[in-house]
Design an enzyme around this catalytic site. Structure first.
Site, mmCIF file in Angstrom:
data_model
loop_
_atom_site.group_PDB
_atom_site.id
_atom_site.type_symbol
_atom_site.label_atom_id
_atom_site.label_comp_id
_atom_site.label_asym_id
_atom_site.label_seq_id
_atom_site.Cartn_x
_atom_site.Cartn_y
_atom_site.Cartn_z
ATOM 1 N N ASP A 1 -2.468 10.857 -2.009
ATOM 2 C CA ASP A 1 -2.679 9.564 -3.004
ATOM 3 C C ASP A 1 -3.594 9.852 -4.098
ATOM 4 O O ASP A 1 -2.815 9.277 -5.085
ATOM 5 C CB ASP A 1 -3.624 7.917 -2.483
ATOM 6 C CG ASP A 1 -3.257 7.507 -1.348
ATOM 7 O OD1 ASP A 1 -2.771 6.396 -1.932
ATOM 8 O OD2 ASP A 1 -3.246 7.977 -0.377
ATOM 9 N N ARG B 1 -6.474 0.127 -7.467
ATOM 10 C CA ARG B 1 -7.215 0.482 -6.603
ATOM 11 C C ARG B 1 -7.555 1.973 -7.036
ATOM 12 O O ARG B 1 -6.466 2.740 -7.288
ATOM 13 C CB ARG B 1 -6.162 0.658 -5.284
ATOM 14 C CG ARG B 1 -6.468 -0.107 -4.281
ATOM 15 C CD ARG B 1 -5.245 -0.373 -3.006
ATOM 16 N NE ARG B 1 -6.209 0.488 -2.511
ATOM 17 C CZ ARG B 1 -6.186 1.152 -1.125
ATOM 18 N NH1 ARG B 1 -4.684 1.421 -0.628
ATOM 19 N NH2 ARG B 1 -6.944 1.903 -0.186
ATOM 20 N N GLN C 1 -3.600 2.168 10.423
ATOM 21 C CA GLN C 1 -1.495 1.864 9.416
ATOM 22 C C GLN C 1 -1.169 2.782 10.481
ATOM 23 O O GLN C 1 0.469 2.564 10.854
ATOM 24 C CB GLN C 1 -2.269 2.472 8.422
ATOM 25 C CG GLN C 1 -2.879 1.806 7.267
ATOM 26 C CD GLN C 1 -4.258 1.870 7.334
ATOM 27 O OE1 GLN C 1 -4.844 2.548 7.823
ATOM 28 N NE2 GLN C 1 -4.766 1.708 5.926
ATOM 29 N N ARG D 1 0.919 -1.269 0.343
ATOM 30 C CA ARG D 1 -0.137 -0.063 0.273
ATOM 31 C C ARG D 1 0.583 1.010 -0.454
ATOM 32 O O ARG D 1 2.101 1.064 -0.254
ATOM 33 C CB ARG D 1 -0.755 0.181 1.642
ATOM 34 C CG ARG D 1 -0.177 -0.362 2.650
ATOM 35 C CD ARG D 1 -0.797 -0.270 3.886
ATOM 36 N NE ARG D 1 -0.622 1.861 3.474
ATOM 37 C CZ ARG D 1 0.355 2.204 4.359
ATOM 38 N NH1 ARG D 1 1.477 1.347 4.149
ATOM 39 N NH2 ARG D 1 0.000 3.468 3.889
ATOM 40 N N GLY D 2 0.406 2.573 0.152
ATOM 41 C CA GLY D 2 1.368 3.844 -0.266
ATOM 42 C C GLY D 2 1.050 3.962 -1.930
ATOM 43 O O GLY D 2 2.048 3.385 -2.391
ATOM 44 N N ALA D 3 1.052 5.058 -1.848
ATOM 45 C CA ALA D 3 1.214 6.005 -3.598
ATOM 46 C C ALA D 3 2.294 5.479 -3.902
ATOM 47 O O ALA D 3 2.011 4.609 -5.305
ATOM 48 C CB ALA D 3 0.343 7.145 -3.209
ATOM 49 N N ASN E 1 -6.443 11.752 0.008
ATOM 50 C CA ASN E 1 -5.323 11.355 1.179
ATOM 51 C C ASN E 1 -7.030 10.220 2.385
ATOM 52 O O ASN E 1 -7.213 10.532 2.314
ATOM 53 C CB ASN E 1 -4.229 12.074 2.261
ATOM 54 C CG ASN E 1 -3.462 11.603 2.943
ATOM 55 O OD1 ASN E 1 -2.197 10.640 2.150
ATOM 56 N ND2 ASN E 1 -4.375 11.343 3.946
ATOM 57 N N LYS E 2 -5.708 9.119 2.972
ATOM 58 C CA LYS E 2 -6.981 8.320 3.577
ATOM 59 C C LYS E 2 -7.666 8.725 4.624
ATOM 60 O O LYS E 2 -7.215 10.512 4.909
ATOM 61 C CB LYS E 2 -5.116 8.279 4.785
ATOM 62 C CG LYS E 2 -5.651 7.070 6.134
ATOM 63 C CD LYS E 2 -6.800 5.814 5.070
ATOM 64 C CE LYS E 2 -5.559 4.805 4.251
ATOM 65 N NZ LYS E 2 -6.714 3.589 3.235
#
Length: 383
Positions: free
Chosen positions: A253, A98, A212, A64-66, A263-264
């Site tokens: 993201d 995603r 996270q 995960r993570g852009a 973002n999250k």
């Protein structure tokens, strides 16, 4: 005392396993991931032998993570090419895994374009696959370089906004080495401040519902010997009110052409709090996270996650049963409860103090400033 020293040495050691790597065992090439769903309890690698396995790992957040999703997408194309699968079909599967994270599609397109260009020039299957792999490795290297550059630019901005050091920084979700080919985005800035002796405290939002921050950012902070404190997301307001936050550092993201930042989920409330309390709200992301084709925040597609992530507390597999691959959920709401579970929210540009990239910082954040940054990035390659 000896046991305490040994534990301290463990906690300040960087992760033993890279978040993502390419490997070529005798059975054929594979993409190997550090399974982030099993952290912090154990460091376990997940081996993906085909694109469907990699897509499944992306969707369940094992990787995960852009920035890292872009790298994973590029390696996924290389994996399909090397194993003789249909590359356009594999590319479509990867790019759609995603929808909000723009870097994923960016990495897929780069590797697919390299594969296509090589084939059009007459390369055989092996040669075209090698071209895709070379592009994936180049992107991986560029991401590490971008991470280091963002850390430098971000620390310089922090020192400019907050002279005297002793920074107390609040962060959300996870933005360190687990999301990057290097040391991360927002977390890399905090880590740079720590190494210079200018980080007084890293405040870590736990980041519900998948934690996270609690599971991953504290894991990285502990292993780097940083001073950190974990808090529930809804405790952030009390920190601001008490004057305990000097700056907010988050990743992204997707950044729209007008400077809106996805973002999250939970990032937008922090931006509102930061504005009310006159605290800098800083976004740290590579230029590849900017999507000029998305005009504004309202145009960003927001991924909706399963409601089960909200209505149940899901234990990591090794905690749930001790059996690899098993998952157990503890209900926290009545059966049949509907849940609203967006993976991201959008912060409008007027609430963002600065966007820090490998090419420098943009402040104030406006559409023309974003366009100028993108144009400048296309003209100047990474050194």
């Amino acid at each position: 005392m000896a046991d305490q020293q040994a534990q301290t040495a463990l906690e300040t050691r960087p992760p033993a396993l890279p978040a993502l790597r390419w490997d070529e065992p005798p059975e054929g090439p594979v993409v190997v991931l550090l399974d982030q769903t099993r952290l912090p309890a154990e460091e376990v690698e997940l081996v993906c032998t085909d694109v469907p396995a990699l897509v499944e790992a992306i969707q369940r957040l094992a990787v995960r993570g852009a920035p890292l999703l872009g790298v994973a997408g590029a390696y996924g194309v290389a994996l399909a090419a090397a194993r003789g699968y249909d590359v356009p079909e594999a590319s479509a599967l990867l790019a759609g895994a995603r929808p909000t994270a723009v870097n994923l599609g960016y990495g897929v397109r780069r590797a697919a374009a390299a594969h296509r260009a090589a084939a059009e020039k007459g390369a055989d299957q092996g040669g075209a696959a090698a071209a895709a792999l070379a592009e994936a490795r180049a992107l991986h290297r560029e991401d590490a370089e971008a991470s280091a550059a963002m850390a430098g630019h971000g620390l310089a901005l922090l020192d400019e906004l907050l002279p005297g050091g002793g920074h107390r920084v609040l962060t959300h979700c996870n933005t360190g080495a687990l999301v990057s080919g290097g040391e991360g985005t927002a977390f890399a800035v905090a880590l740079a401040a720590h190494r210079k002796g200018r980080l007084r405290r890293l405040w870590v939002d736990e980041t519900r519902p998948l934690l996270q921050g609690a599971r991953l950012t504290t894991y990285e902070a502990a292993r780097n010997g940083m001073a950190y404190t974990l808090l529930t997301d809804n405790a952030a307001g009390s920190l601001f009110a008490a004057g305990e936050v000097d700056a907010v550092l988050i990743g992204a993201d997707r950044i729209a052409a007008d400077g809106s930042v996805a973002n999250k989920v939970g990032s937008y409330p922090l931006a509102v709090l930061a504005r009310y309390h006159h605290v800098p709200f800083i976004v740290v992301a590579p230029v590849s996270t900017i999507d000029p084709d998305t005009p504004d925040g309202a145009s960003i597609e927001i991924e909706q996650r399963p409601g089960q992530e909200v209505t149940e507390l899901t234990a990591p597999p090794q905690i749930a049963t001790g059996a690899p691959g098993a998952v157990s959920g503890l209900p926290v709401a009545p059966l049949g409860t509907q849940a609203y579970n967006p993976a991201f929210d959008v912060t409008p540009p007027e609430l963002v103090t600065a966007i820090v990239t490998e090419r420098g910082a943009v402040s104030p954040v406006t559409g023309p400033a974003i366009a100028e940054l993108c144009a400048r990035s296309r003209q100047v390659p990474m050194s």
